[in-house]
Design a protein around this motif. Structure first.
Motif, PDB file in Angstrom:
ATOM      1  N   ALA A  67      -4.577  -3.166 -20.834  1.00 50.39           N
ATOM      2  CA  ALA A  67      -3.421  -3.825 -20.289  1.00 50.39           C
ATOM      3  C   ALA A  67      -2.537  -2.812 -19.495  1.00 50.39           C
ATOM      4  O   ALA A  67      -2.304  -1.597 -20.082  1.00 50.39           O
ATOM      5  N   HIS A  68      -2.183  -3.069 -18.413  1.00 46.89           N
ATOM      6  CA  HIS A  68      -1.340  -2.308 -17.590  1.00 46.89           C
ATOM      7  C   HIS A  68      -0.185  -2.913 -17.207  1.00 46.89           C
ATOM      8  O   HIS A  68       0.075  -4.449 -16.890  1.00 46.89           O
ATOM      9  N   SER A  69       0.843  -2.113 -17.102  1.00 46.11           N
ATOM     10  CA  SER A  69       2.311  -3.076 -16.680  1.00 46.11           C
ATOM     11  C   SER A  69       2.354  -3.365 -15.147  1.00 46.11           C
ATOM     12  O   SER A  69       1.712  -2.853 -14.217  1.00 46.11           O
ATOM     13  N   ILE A  70       3.096  -4.332 -14.925  1.00 44.46           N
ATOM     14  CA  ILE A  70       3.053  -4.661 -13.525  1.00 44.46           C
ATOM     15  C   ILE A  70       3.543  -3.637 -12.536  1.00 44.46           C
ATOM     16  O   ILE A  70       3.222  -3.181 -11.510  1.00 44.46           O
ATOM     17  N   SER A  71       4.788  -2.994 -13.018  1.00 41.70           N
ATOM     18  CA  SER A  71       5.344  -1.803 -12.141  1.00 41.70           C
ATOM     19  C   SER A  71       4.132  -0.726 -11.868  1.00 41.70           C
ATOM     20  O   SER A  71       4.137  -0.237 -10.819  1.00 41.70           O
ATOM     21  N   GLU A  72       3.251  -0.335 -12.828  1.00 39.91           N
ATOM     22  CA  GLU A  72       2.321   0.546 -12.667  1.00 39.91           C
ATOM     23  C   GLU A  72       1.219   0.305 -11.753  1.00 39.91           C
ATOM     24  O   GLU A  72       1.012   1.093 -10.974  1.00 39.91           O
ATOM     25  N   THR A  73       0.886  -0.918 -11.768  1.00 41.85           N
ATOM     26  CA  THR A  73       0.123  -1.590 -10.936  1.00 41.85           C
ATOM     27  C   THR A  73       0.427  -1.628  -9.657  1.00 41.85           C
ATOM     28  O   THR A  73      -0.177  -1.182  -8.573  1.00 41.85           O
ATOM     29  N   ILE A  74       1.659  -2.160  -9.361  1.00 39.77           N
ATOM     30  CA  ILE A  74       2.311  -2.233  -8.088  1.00 39.77           C
ATOM     31  C   ILE A  74       2.366  -0.451  -7.341  1.00 39.77           C
ATOM     32  O   ILE A  74       2.118  -0.534  -6.245  1.00 39.77           O
ATOM     33  N   SER A  75       2.763   0.117  -8.325  1.00 47.35           N
ATOM     34  CA  SER A  75       2.820   1.500  -7.903  1.00 47.35           C
ATOM     35  C   SER A  75       1.775   2.183  -7.312  1.00 47.35           C
ATOM     36  O   SER A  75       1.556   2.809  -6.250  1.00 47.35           O
ATOM     37  N   ASP A  76       0.542   1.971  -8.163  1.00 44.40           N
ATOM     38  CA  ASP A  76      -0.733   2.514  -7.901  1.00 44.40           C
ATOM     39  C   ASP A  76      -1.340   2.053  -6.406  1.00 44.40           C
ATOM     40  O   ASP A  76      -1.922   2.458  -5.678  1.00 44.40           O
ATOM     41  N   VAL A  77      -0.857   0.471  -6.194  1.00 40.86           N
ATOM     42  CA  VAL A  77      -1.256  -0.132  -5.037  1.00 40.86           C
ATOM     43  C   VAL A  77      -0.671   0.345  -3.812  1.00 40.86           C
ATOM     44  O   VAL A  77      -1.328   0.796  -2.888  1.00 40.86           O
ATOM     45  N   LEU A  78       0.566   0.581  -3.948  1.00 38.88           N
ATOM     46  CA  LEU A  78       1.588   1.197  -2.732  1.00 38.88           C
ATOM     47  C   LEU A  78       0.917   2.526  -2.550  1.00 38.88           C
ATOM     48  O   LEU A  78       0.903   3.008  -1.201  1.00 38.88           O
ATOM     49  N   VAL A  79       0.794   3.558  -3.757  1.00 41.12           N
ATOM     50  CA  VAL A  79       0.332   4.659  -3.345  1.00 41.12           C
ATOM     51  C   VAL A  79      -1.265   4.881  -2.758  1.00 41.12           C
ATOM     52  O   VAL A  79      -1.339   5.443  -1.670  1.00 41.12           O
ATOM     53  N   SER A  80      -2.092   4.025  -3.220  1.00 34.60           N
ATOM     54  CA  SER A  80      -3.434   4.072  -2.293  1.00 34.60           C
ATOM     55  C   SER A  80      -3.303   3.437  -0.888  1.00 34.60           C
ATOM     56  O   SER A  80      -3.945   3.875  -0.150  1.00 34.60           O
ATOM     57  N   SER A  81      -2.299   2.507  -0.778  1.00 34.62           N
ATOM     58  CA  SER A  81      -2.028   1.824   0.609  1.00 34.62           C
ATOM     59  C   SER A  81      -1.953   3.038   1.472  1.00 34.62           C
ATOM     60  O   SER A  81      -2.112   3.346   2.466  1.00 34.62           O
ATOM     61  N   ALA A  82      -0.573   3.616   1.123  1.00 38.65           N
ATOM     62  CA  ALA A  82      -0.157   4.860   1.847  1.00 38.65           C
ATOM     63  C   ALA A  82      -1.113   6.072   2.058  1.00 38.65           C
ATOM     64  O   ALA A  82      -1.108   6.406   3.030  1.00 38.65           O
ATOM     65  N   VAL A  83      -1.970   6.320   1.183  1.00 34.51           N
ATOM     66  CA  VAL A  83      -3.093   7.356   1.261  1.00 34.51           C
ATOM     67  C   VAL A  83      -3.840   6.800   2.290  1.00 34.51           C
ATOM     68  O   VAL A  83      -4.229   7.694   3.481  1.00 34.51           O
ATOM     69  N   ALA A  84      -4.413   5.481   2.339  1.00 35.50           N
ATOM     70  CA  ALA A  84      -5.388   5.045   3.627  1.00 35.50           C
ATOM     71  C   ALA A  84      -4.559   4.923   4.800  1.00 35.50           C
ATOM     72  O   ALA A  84      -5.148   5.323   5.867  1.00 35.50           O
ATOM     73  N   PHE A  85      -3.318   4.421   4.650  1.00 34.33           N
ATOM     74  CA  PHE A  85      -2.704   4.477   5.990  1.00 34.33           C
ATOM     75  C   PHE A  85      -2.577   5.709   6.670  1.00 34.33           C
ATOM     76  O   PHE A  85      -2.734   5.877   7.733  1.00 34.33           O
ATOM     77  N   ILE A  86      -1.879   6.494   5.789  1.00 33.95           N
ATOM     78  CA  ILE A  86      -1.684   8.010   6.805  1.00 33.95           C
ATOM     79  C   ILE A  86      -3.111   8.610   7.114  1.00 33.95           C
ATOM     80  O   ILE A  86      -2.994   9.053   8.304  1.00 33.95           O
ATOM     81  N   THR A  87      -4.115   8.261   6.532  1.00 34.56           N
ATOM     82  CA  THR A  87      -5.363   8.824   7.032  1.00 34.56           C
ATOM     83  C   THR A  87      -5.880   8.086   8.139  1.00 34.56           C
ATOM     84  O   THR A  87      -6.456   8.480   9.076  1.00 34.56           O
ATOM     85  N   PHE A  88      -5.499   6.778   8.257  1.00 28.42           N
ATOM     86  CA  PHE A  88      -5.752   5.908   9.639  1.00 28.42           C
ATOM     87  C   PHE A  88      -5.073   6.647  10.526  1.00 28.42           C
ATOM     88  O   PHE A  88      -5.572   6.531  11.695  1.00 28.42           O
ATOM     89  N   ILE A  89      -3.836   7.016  10.504  1.00 31.01           N
ATOM     90  CA  ILE A  89      -2.934   7.565  11.606  1.00 31.01           C
ATOM     91  C   ILE A  89      -3.450   8.932  12.098  1.00 31.01           C
ATOM     92  O   ILE A  89      -3.543   8.926  13.238  1.00 31.01           O
ATOM     93  N   ILE A  90      -4.127   9.770  10.850  1.00 34.14           N
ATOM     94  CA  ILE A  90      -4.684  11.055  11.453  1.00 34.14           C
ATOM     95  C   ILE A  90      -5.799  10.697  12.318  1.00 34.14           C
ATOM     96  O   ILE A  90      -6.188  11.228  13.342  1.00 34.14           O
ATOM     97  N   ASN A  91      -6.633   9.620  11.804  1.00 35.35           N
ATOM     98  CA  ASN A  91      -7.748   9.401  12.670  1.00 35.35           C
ATOM     99  C   ASN A  91      -7.564   8.855  14.054  1.00 35.35           C
ATOM    100  O   ASN A  91      -8.355   8.871  14.999  1.00 35.35           O
ATOM    101  N   TYR A  92      -6.470   8.228  14.015  1.00 31.90           N
ATOM    102  CA  TYR A  92      -6.076   7.415  15.341  1.00 31.90           C
ATOM    103  C   TYR A  92      -6.018   8.758  16.430  1.00 31.90           C
ATOM    104  O   TYR A  92      -6.385   8.604  17.651  1.00 31.90           O
TER     105      TYR A  92
END
Length: 351
Positions: free
Chosen positions: A46-71
């Protein structure tokens, strides 16, 4: 325009980044629900809600920043920038390096509060996570690039097609006017030699028709009302030559007077009927000009073709057909039935 496409790209990659992050951490969302014991024994916890939200936000940020670089590397919305092997290679390398560094940096800060380090997870999980993000980012950017290039090519082809049609339309208009002038001057020459007292009135009507032709040389369409007006002068010129052997009947619905048609189209049809039919006391020519319930103008005449035709280029009706196809995609309707020749022209709505 560039700013609009950039913000369009931002919204697209934000959605993709967030969806990708949820997919990567779907196992953590699943842990919020009741899971069979056998599934739990497979290593899930089991994972806490805060930990899950944090991981989702971090993964989103990683993907988003890489998208901007490729732009800025691929320039997916700039069709003038083509993709070559150098750009593809640099994009792949920079994407993998960026995701590896960003993932390690951001995930360690979110879990340990330090920029870099190891936080008790198997390294192969990081590898597959980073590989998945890299693949989705690269495929998405290339896909956007291909779609944009195809749309640009399609738009450019449509522009070229329109420009070509406009060029053809201008050529068609120029073919009509000289043909009319030649026939009018020939008739005037005959009138001056045969009936000089009518020549002045003929010249007045001829000048009106010529002025109308020249003034509307830049116009693609004219109202039916204006076409009928100039046709009256043209018919006056013809009646001086043929007298009562040329008969005109008109039945025009006032509702259609402001509808549009190619400039000088009506005159072309009248001229065509006079040119190709015998007109004499023995064989008078009757031309009927009428509107129909199908929102069209029909010009018909009794068919009595000349044995010897007047000199003609034979392009009048062909040109008229092409003009209609350009203006509305419609075509004229030509028919020969019961010793009668008729041409039906669609009337275009004023708007």
């Amino acid at each position: 325009m560039k700013q609009q496409t950039f913000w369009k790209y931002i919204w697209i990659v934000l959605i993709i980044s967030f969806a990708l992050a949820i997919l990567i951490h779907f196992e953590k969302f699943a842990s919020f629900f009741d899971i069979p014991n056998g599934f739990q024994r497979g290593g899930y916890k089991a994972h806490s809600i805060s930990e899950t939200i944090s991981d989702v936000l971090v993964s989103s940020a990683v993907a988003f920043i890489t998208f901007i670089i490729n732009y800025f590397i691929i320039k997916p919305f700039d069709s003038s920038k083509k993709i070559d092997y150098k750009k593809i290679t640099s994009s792949i390398v920079i994407t993998i390096i960026s995701i590896t560094i960003l993932s390690d940096f951001l995930f360690n800060i979110s879990k340990n509060g330090i920029p870099f380090g190891n936080f008790q997870n198997p390294m192969f999980l990081y590898f597959f996570r980073d590989l998945l993000i890299s693949a989705v980012v690269l495929v998405s950017v290339y896909f956007l690039k291909v779609i944009n290039d195809r749309q640009t090519i399609k738009i450019e082809n449509e522009k070229l097609k329109t420009e070509n049609l406009l060029s053809q339309f201008e050529m068609l208009k120029k073919q009509v006017s000289p043909h009319f002038f030649f026939n009018s001057l020939t008739s005037l020459k005959e009138l001056i030699s045969q009936e000089p007292h009518k020549a002045e009135e003929y010249i007045n009507h001829l000048s009106l028709v010529m002025r109308y032709t020249l003034q509307n040389n830049e116009s693609k369409t004219q109202s039916l009302k204006d076409e009928l007006f100039v046709a009256e002068s043209y018919l006056f010129l013809a009646k001086i030559r043929f007298e009562n052997n040329l008969r005109i009947n008109k039945n025009i619905d006032p509702r259609f007077e402001l509808h549009l048609m190619p400039a000088l189209a009506l005159q072309t049809l009248i001229e065509n009927a006079i040119k190709h039919n015998e007109i004499s006391k023995r064989h008078p020519l009757t031309i009927n000009i009428e509107t129909t319930q199908k929102q069209s103008l029909k010009v018909r005449n009794n068919l009595q073709e000349r044995i010897t035709h007047e000199q003609s280029t034979g392009t009048g009706l062909i040109n008229l057909s092409r003009q209609y196809k350009f203006l509305s995609g419609k075509d004229i309707v030509i028919s020969k039935l019961n010793n009668e020749f008729s041409i039906e022209l669609p009337l275009l709505k004023p708007d």
